[in-house]
Design a protein around this motif. Structure first.
Motif, PDB file in Angstrom:
ATOM      1  N   VAL A   1       6.206   4.123  -3.465  1.00 22.26           N
ATOM      2  CA  VAL A   1       7.397   4.973  -3.279  1.00 22.26           C
ATOM      3  C   VAL A   1       6.983   6.373  -2.842  1.00 22.26           C
ATOM      4  O   VAL A   1       7.599   6.968  -1.948  1.00 22.26           O
ATOM      5  N   VAL A   2       5.935   6.911  -3.434  1.00 17.97           N
ATOM      6  CA  VAL A   2       5.452   8.243  -3.057  1.00 17.97           C
ATOM      7  C   VAL A   2       4.984   8.249  -1.605  1.00 17.97           C
ATOM      8  O   VAL A   2       5.286   9.173  -0.843  1.00 17.97           O
ATOM      9  N   LYS A   3       4.276   7.213  -1.193  1.00 23.36           N
ATOM     10  CA  LYS A   3       3.794   7.117   0.182  1.00 23.36           C
ATOM     11  C   LYS A   3       4.951   7.004   1.170  1.00 23.36           C
ATOM     12  O   LYS A   3       4.959   7.665   2.211  1.00 23.36           O
ATOM     13  N   VAL A   4       5.932   6.172   0.847  1.00 30.75           N
ATOM     14  CA  VAL A   4       7.102   6.019   1.714  1.00 30.75           C
ATOM     15  C   VAL A   4       7.869   7.331   1.801  1.00 30.75           C
ATOM     16  O   VAL A   4       8.298   7.751   2.883  1.00 30.75           O
TER      17      VAL A   4
ATOM     18  N   SER B   1     -11.803  -2.531  -7.293  1.00 30.55           N
ATOM     19  CA  SER B   1     -11.748  -1.286  -8.068  1.00 30.55           C
ATOM     20  C   SER B   1     -10.432  -0.534  -7.891  1.00 30.55           C
ATOM     21  O   SER B   1     -10.273   0.563  -8.404  1.00 30.55           O
ATOM     22  N   ARG B   2      -9.485  -1.124  -7.175  1.00 37.84           N
ATOM     23  CA  ARG B   2      -8.215  -0.440  -6.896  1.00 37.84           C
ATOM     24  C   ARG B   2      -7.070  -1.220  -7.526  1.00 37.84           C
ATOM     25  O   ARG B   2      -7.211  -2.371  -7.933  1.00 37.84           O
ATOM     26  N   HIS B   3      -5.915  -0.590  -7.587  1.00 38.96           N
ATOM     27  CA  HIS B   3      -4.715  -1.250  -8.116  1.00 38.96           C
ATOM     28  C   HIS B   3      -3.506  -0.757  -7.331  1.00 38.96           C
ATOM     29  O   HIS B   3      -3.443   0.396  -6.926  1.00 38.96           O
ATOM     30  N   ALA B   4      -2.588  -1.642  -7.102  1.00 36.86           N
ATOM     31  CA  ALA B   4      -1.358  -1.308  -6.386  1.00 36.86           C
ATOM     32  C   ALA B   4      -0.243  -1.076  -7.403  1.00 36.86           C
ATOM     33  O   ALA B   4      -0.128  -1.808  -8.381  1.00 36.86           O
ATOM     34  N   THR B   5       0.557  -0.029  -7.152  1.00 37.67           N
ATOM     35  CA  THR B   5       1.705   0.214  -8.016  1.00 37.67           C
ATOM     36  C   THR B   5       2.920   0.544  -7.165  1.00 37.67           C
ATOM     37  O   THR B   5       2.797   1.098  -6.070  1.00 37.67           O
ATOM     38  N   LEU B   6       4.073   0.200  -7.684  1.00 41.25           N
ATOM     39  CA  LEU B   6       5.324   0.506  -6.990  1.00 41.25           C
ATOM     40  C   LEU B   6       5.511   2.013  -6.874  1.00 41.25           C
ATOM     41  O   LEU B   6       5.969   2.512  -5.845  1.00 41.25           O
TER      42      LEU B   6
ATOM     43  N   PRO C   1      -3.163  16.674  -7.737  1.00 38.50           N
ATOM     44  CA  PRO C   1      -2.688  15.397  -8.289  1.00 38.50           C
ATOM     45  C   PRO C   1      -2.666  14.309  -7.200  1.00 38.50           C
ATOM     46  O   PRO C   1      -2.347  14.583  -6.039  1.00 38.50           O
ATOM     47  N   ALA C   2      -3.008  13.094  -7.585  1.00 36.22           N
ATOM     48  CA  ALA C   2      -3.086  11.984  -6.625  1.00 36.22           C
ATOM     49  C   ALA C   2      -1.759  11.760  -5.901  1.00 36.22           C
ATOM     50  O   ALA C   2      -1.745  11.476  -4.702  1.00 36.22           O
ATOM     51  N   ASN C   3      -0.650  11.908  -6.609  1.00 38.64           N
ATOM     52  CA  ASN C   3       0.643  11.711  -5.945  1.00 38.64           C
ATOM     53  C   ASN C   3       0.904  12.762  -4.879  1.00 38.64           C
ATOM     54  O   ASN C   3       1.494  12.469  -3.842  1.00 38.64           O
ATOM     55  N   LEU C   4       0.465  13.991  -5.119  1.00 40.80           N
ATOM     56  CA  LEU C   4       0.614  15.032  -4.100  1.00 40.80           C
ATOM     57  C   LEU C   4      -0.251  14.709  -2.892  1.00 40.80           C
ATOM     58  O   LEU C   4       0.179  14.872  -1.746  1.00 40.80           O
TER      59      LEU C   4
ATOM     60  N   ALA D   1       2.751   2.111   4.631  1.00 37.34           N
ATOM     61  CA  ALA D   1       2.667   2.561   3.237  1.00 37.34           C
ATOM     62  C   ALA D   1       2.704   1.364   2.288  1.00 37.34           C
ATOM     63  O   ALA D   1       1.885   1.259   1.370  1.00 37.34           O
ATOM     64  N   LEU D   2       3.616   0.464   2.528  1.00 35.88           N
ATOM     65  CA  LEU D   2       3.721  -0.728   1.679  1.00 35.88           C
ATOM     66  C   LEU D   2       2.521  -1.653   1.882  1.00 35.88           C
ATOM     67  O   LEU D   2       1.970  -2.199   0.924  1.00 35.88           O
ATOM     68  N   GLY D   3       2.108  -1.821   3.132  1.00 33.26           N
ATOM     69  CA  GLY D   3       0.964  -2.681   3.429  1.00 33.26           C
ATOM     70  C   GLY D   3      -0.333  -2.158   2.841  1.00 33.26           C
ATOM     71  O   GLY D   3      -1.125  -2.926   2.284  1.00 33.26           O
ATOM     72  N   PHE D   4      -0.546  -0.856   2.950  1.00 38.23           N
ATOM     73  CA  PHE D   4      -1.764  -0.277   2.381  1.00 38.23           C
ATOM     74  C   PHE D   4      -1.771  -0.421   0.861  1.00 38.23           C
ATOM     75  O   PHE D   4      -2.809  -0.662   0.264  1.00 38.23           O
ATOM     76  N   GLU D   5      -0.612  -0.268   0.265  1.00 36.20           N
ATOM     77  CA  GLU D   5      -0.548  -0.411  -1.191  1.00 36.20           C
ATOM     78  C   GLU D   5      -0.863  -1.856  -1.589  1.00 36.20           C
ATOM     79  O   GLU D   5      -1.616  -2.098  -2.531  1.00 36.20           O
TER      80      GLU D   5
END
Length: 115
Positions: A89-92, A80-85, A33-36, A68-72
């Protein structure tokens, strides 16, 4: 070990940046999974940075959170990408876990390994 961890940490960070902002079709696929993937990637970066810079773990924590916040946010620039909160949060969380694990590993290493 510290001297090897420093360039490795920066290379890992560069790798995450590239995977984050390059077109989605260039993103490596692990089957997980992408979040993992996000969690583990940032945990690894946090851990390796703390191993490389053990006396500056609090700066590493700040760096990992800011990155993490900057990359998002950088994903807003990639069509082709999208940023989500949620992703941020997962990255942080992953980076924070990695920093915590690195601090614990450094503590145990200094107590258990004779000089």
């Amino acid at each position: 070990m510290r001297m090897a961890a420093r360039p490795l940490a920066w290379l890992l960070l560069l790798g995450i940046l590239l995977v984050t902002v390059l077109p989605i079709e260039w993103r490596p696929v692990t089957g997980e999974p992408a979040n993992l993937e996000r969690l583990v990637a940032f945990a690894l970066v946090g851990f390796v940075f703390v191993v490389g810079y053990p006396r500056h773990w609090w700066l590493v924590l700040g760096l990992v959170i800011a990155v993490a916040l900057g990359f998002e946010l950088a994903q807003l620039l990639a069509p082709s990408r999208h940023a989500t909160l949620k992703d941020a949060v997962v990255k942080v969380a992953g980076g924070s876990l990695g920093v915590t694990a690195g601090v614990a590993a450094n503590f145990l290493f200094t107590r258990l390994v004779p000089r």
